[in-house]
Design an enzyme around this catalytic site. Structure first.
Site, short mmCIF file in Angstrom:
data_model
loop_
_atom_site.label_atom_id
_atom_site.label_comp_id
_atom_site.label_asym_id
_atom_site.label_seq_id
_atom_site.Cartn_x
_atom_site.Cartn_y
_atom_site.Cartn_z
N SER A 42 98.46 16.63 10.81
CA SER A 42 97.23 16.06 11.38
C SER A 42 96.18 15.93 10.29
O SER A 42 96.24 16.66 9.29
CB SER A 42 96.72 16.98 12.49
N TYR A 49 94.21 25.45 15.41
CA TYR A 49 94.95 24.17 15.45
C TYR A 49 95.05 23.59 14.03
O TYR A 49 96.15 23.28 13.56
CB TYR A 49 94.28 23.16 16.39
P1 NDP Z 1 101.12 14.64 23.70
O1 NDP Z 1 100.37 15.74 24.38
O2 NDP Z 1 101.03 13.28 24.26
O3 NDP Z 1 102.67 15.04 23.60
C1 NDP Z 1 103.04 16.31 23.14
C2 NDP Z 1 104.53 16.50 23.29
O4 NDP Z 1 104.86 17.81 22.80
C3 NDP Z 1 104.98 16.42 24.73
O5 NDP Z 1 106.14 15.64 24.82
C4 NDP Z 1 105.26 17.86 25.09
O6 NDP Z 1 106.39 17.92 25.99
C5 NDP Z 1 105.68 18.44 23.75
N1 NDP Z 1 105.53 19.89 23.72
C6 NDP Z 1 104.40 20.62 23.76
N2 NDP Z 1 104.70 21.92 23.75
C7 NDP Z 1 106.06 22.02 23.70
C8 NDP Z 1 106.97 23.10 23.67
N3 NDP Z 1 106.58 24.37 23.71
N4 NDP Z 1 108.30 22.82 23.62
C9 NDP Z 1 108.73 21.55 23.59
N5 NDP Z 1 107.91 20.48 23.62
C10 NDP Z 1 106.59 20.72 23.68
O7 NDP Z 1 100.63 14.69 22.18
P2 NDP Z 1 100.78 13.60 21.00
O8 NDP Z 1 101.95 12.75 21.24
O9 NDP Z 1 99.48 12.96 20.80
O10 NDP Z 1 101.01 14.57 19.77
C11 NDP Z 1 102.29 14.78 19.21
C12 NDP Z 1 102.12 15.58 17.93
O11 NDP Z 1 101.22 14.92 17.06
C13 NDP Z 1 101.56 16.98 18.15
O12 NDP Z 1 102.20 17.85 17.25
C14 NDP Z 1 100.08 16.83 17.79
O13 NDP Z 1 99.54 18.03 17.32
C15 NDP Z 1 100.16 15.79 16.71
N6 NDP Z 1 98.94 14.99 16.52
C16 NDP Z 1 98.31 14.37 17.58
C17 NDP Z 1 97.16 13.61 17.35
C18 NDP Z 1 96.39 12.94 18.46
O14 NDP Z 1 95.20 12.61 18.24
N7 NDP Z 1 96.98 12.68 19.61
C19 NDP Z 1 96.66 13.41 15.99
C20 NDP Z 1 97.38 14.13 14.98
C21 NDP Z 1 98.49 14.85 15.24
P3 NDP Z 1 106.50 18.90 27.25
O15 NDP Z 1 105.10 19.24 27.68
O16 NDP Z 1 107.25 18.10 28.26
O17 NDP Z 1 107.27 20.05 26.72
C1 8X3 Z 2 94.69 15.75 16.27
C2 8X3 Z 2 93.61 15.04 15.54
O1 8X3 Z 2 91.16 15.11 14.90
O2 8X3 Z 2 91.78 15.98 17.09
O3 8X3 Z 2 95.53 16.39 15.39
O4 8X3 Z 2 92.29 17.23 15.11
S1 8X3 Z 2 92.15 15.88 15.66
#
Ligand code: NDP
Ligand code: 8X3
Length: 252
Positions: free
Chosen positions: A138, A151
Site C-alpha cells: 500500500s 495498518y
Molecule cells: P476488500 O475489502 O474489497 O477485499 C479484501 C479481501 O480480503 C476479501 O476478499 C476478503 O475475503 C479477504 N480477506 C480479508 N481477511 C481475510 C482472511 N483472514 N482470510 C482470507 N481472506 C481474507 O479490499 P481490497 O480489494 O480493496 O484490498 C485488497 C488488498 O489490497 C488488501 O490487502 C488491502 O490492504 C490492499 N490495499 C487496498 C487499498 C484500497 O484503497 N482499497 C489500497 C492499497 C492496498 P473474505 O472476507 O471473504 O475472507
Molecule cells: C489502503 C490505502 O491510503 O487507505 O492501503 O492507506 S490507504
C-alpha cells in the site's frame, strides 16, 4: 497449456477483479477467501470459460493454508502466479484510542497470513517457473498518516518481505512485486469504517478513486511481463490524490 493463478481474498475488490481479469485471458483460477458463497458465485459466473478451483480459506489458519496447498487437484498444481491480496485495515482512530484486537487482526492477516501462504506455495512456484508473486502492499507502507499505525506498518512489512524474497529468488525463476496502491474504491473502507456507509460515501465522494479493475489490470500486467523483467515495486494513486504538508503543532 492454460496457466494457473492463485488469488487470496477473491471474494471482493482487487481479488475478485483480478480473478475476472485472468479468467478473461484464459487462465485457470484457484480462488480463496472466507465467504464461500461469494467464491461459488464468482466461479459460476466464469463457468465454461476456464477451470476454477474454490478453496474456502482464512489465511490466518496455518493448518488450513497447508491443507489447501497440499491438496490442490492435479490440474491446478501448475500454479505459476500467486496474488497475495487478502488483507484489511480496521479503524482510523489514533493509536492511543485504537482497539488492540483490531491491531492483532491486521497483523495476523496482513503479515502472518501473507507469509503462511507464501511459505506454503513457494516450492510449487519454484517448480513452475517462470513464476510471479504479487504482494498487495500500500502507499501506507511508504507514507505515514494519522490512524495508519499498525495498518501502515503491516504493509511496510509486505514491501520489505517482497524485497527480501527477491534476494533469495533471484535467478530461480520466481519474480516478486510489491504493489502499493493509494485510494481505491472497494469494500476495504467499509470494513475499515466498521460498516459506516456515510463515512464510506464521504471518503469516495467526488474523489474519482482508483477502481478494483484498475488494480486488476496492473496485477495482470505485472504477472505477464516477459520473464526477464521483474517489477520490484509499483506505487499507484488516483490522479486526485497527492501528498500534503507535514503537520506542525505550535507551542503557544
Ligand atoms: P476488500 O475489502 O474489497 O477485499 C479484501 C479481501 O480480503 C476479501 O476478499 C476478503 O475475503 C479477504 N480477506 C480479508 N481477511 C481475510 C482472511 N483472514 N482470510 C482470507 N481472506 C481474507 O479490499 P481490497 O480489494 O480493496 O484490498 C485488497 C488488498 O489490497 C488488501 O490487502 C488491502 O490492504 C490492499 N490495499 C487496498 C487499498 C484500497 O484503497 N482499497 C489500497 C492499497 C492496498 P473474505 O472476507 O471473504 O475472507
Ligand atoms: C489502503 C490505502 O491510503 O487507505 O492501503 O492507506 S490507504
Amino acid at each position: 497449456m492454460s496457466k494457473t493463478v492463485l488469488i487470496t481474498g477473491a471474494t471482493a475488490g482487487f481479488g475478485k477483479a483480478s480473478a475476472i481479469k485472468f479468467a478473461n485471458h484464459g487462465w485457470n483460477l484457484i480462488i480463496t477467501g472466507r465467504r464461500a458463497e461469494r467464491l461459488e458465485e464468482l466461479a459460476q459466473s466464469l463457468t465454461g470459460k476456464i477451470n476454477v478451483h474454490i478453496a474456502e480459506l482464512d489465511v490466518r489458519d496455518e493448518s488450513a493454508v497447508k491443507h489447501m496447498v497440499d491438496n490442490l487437484p492435479d490440474d491446478f498444481k501448475t500454479v505459476s502466479v500467486l496474488v497475495n491480496n487478502a488483507g484489511l485495515a480496521l479503524g482510523t482512530d489514533p493509536s492511543y484510542a485504537a482497539n488492540l484486537e483490531d491491531w492483532k487482526t491486521m497483523i495476523d492477516t496482513n503479515v502472518t497470513g501473507l507469509t503462511l501462504v507464501t511459505h506454503a506455495l513457494l516450492p510449487i512456484l519454484m517448480n513452475n517457473h517462470p513464476a510471479t508473486i504479487v504482494n498487495l502492499s500500500s502507499v501506507a507502507a511508504n507514507w505515514a498518516y494519522p490512524g495508519s499505525h499498525v495498518y501502515g506498518a503491516s504493509k511496510a512489512f509486505v514491501q520489505q518481505f517482497s524485497r527480501n524474497l527477491r534476494c533469495d529468488l533471484v535467478g530461480k525463476g520466481v519474480r516478486v512485486t510489491s504493489l502499493e496502491p493509494g485510494l481505491c474504491e472497494s469494500e476495504f473502507s467499509l470494513v475499515r469504517f466498521g460498516g459506516d456507509q456515510e463515512k464510506y460515501d464521504a471518503l469516495y465522494g467526488g474523489a474519482n478513486a482508483l477502481q478494483p479493475e484498475d488494480i486488476a489490470d496492473i496485477i495482470y500486467w505485472v504477472a505477464t511481463q516477459p520473464a526477464h523483467i521483474n517489477i520490484n515495486s509499483l506505487e499507484v494513486m488516483p490522479q486526485t490524490q497527492a501528498w500534503d504538508n507535514f503537520k506542525i503543532v505550535r507551542e503557544s
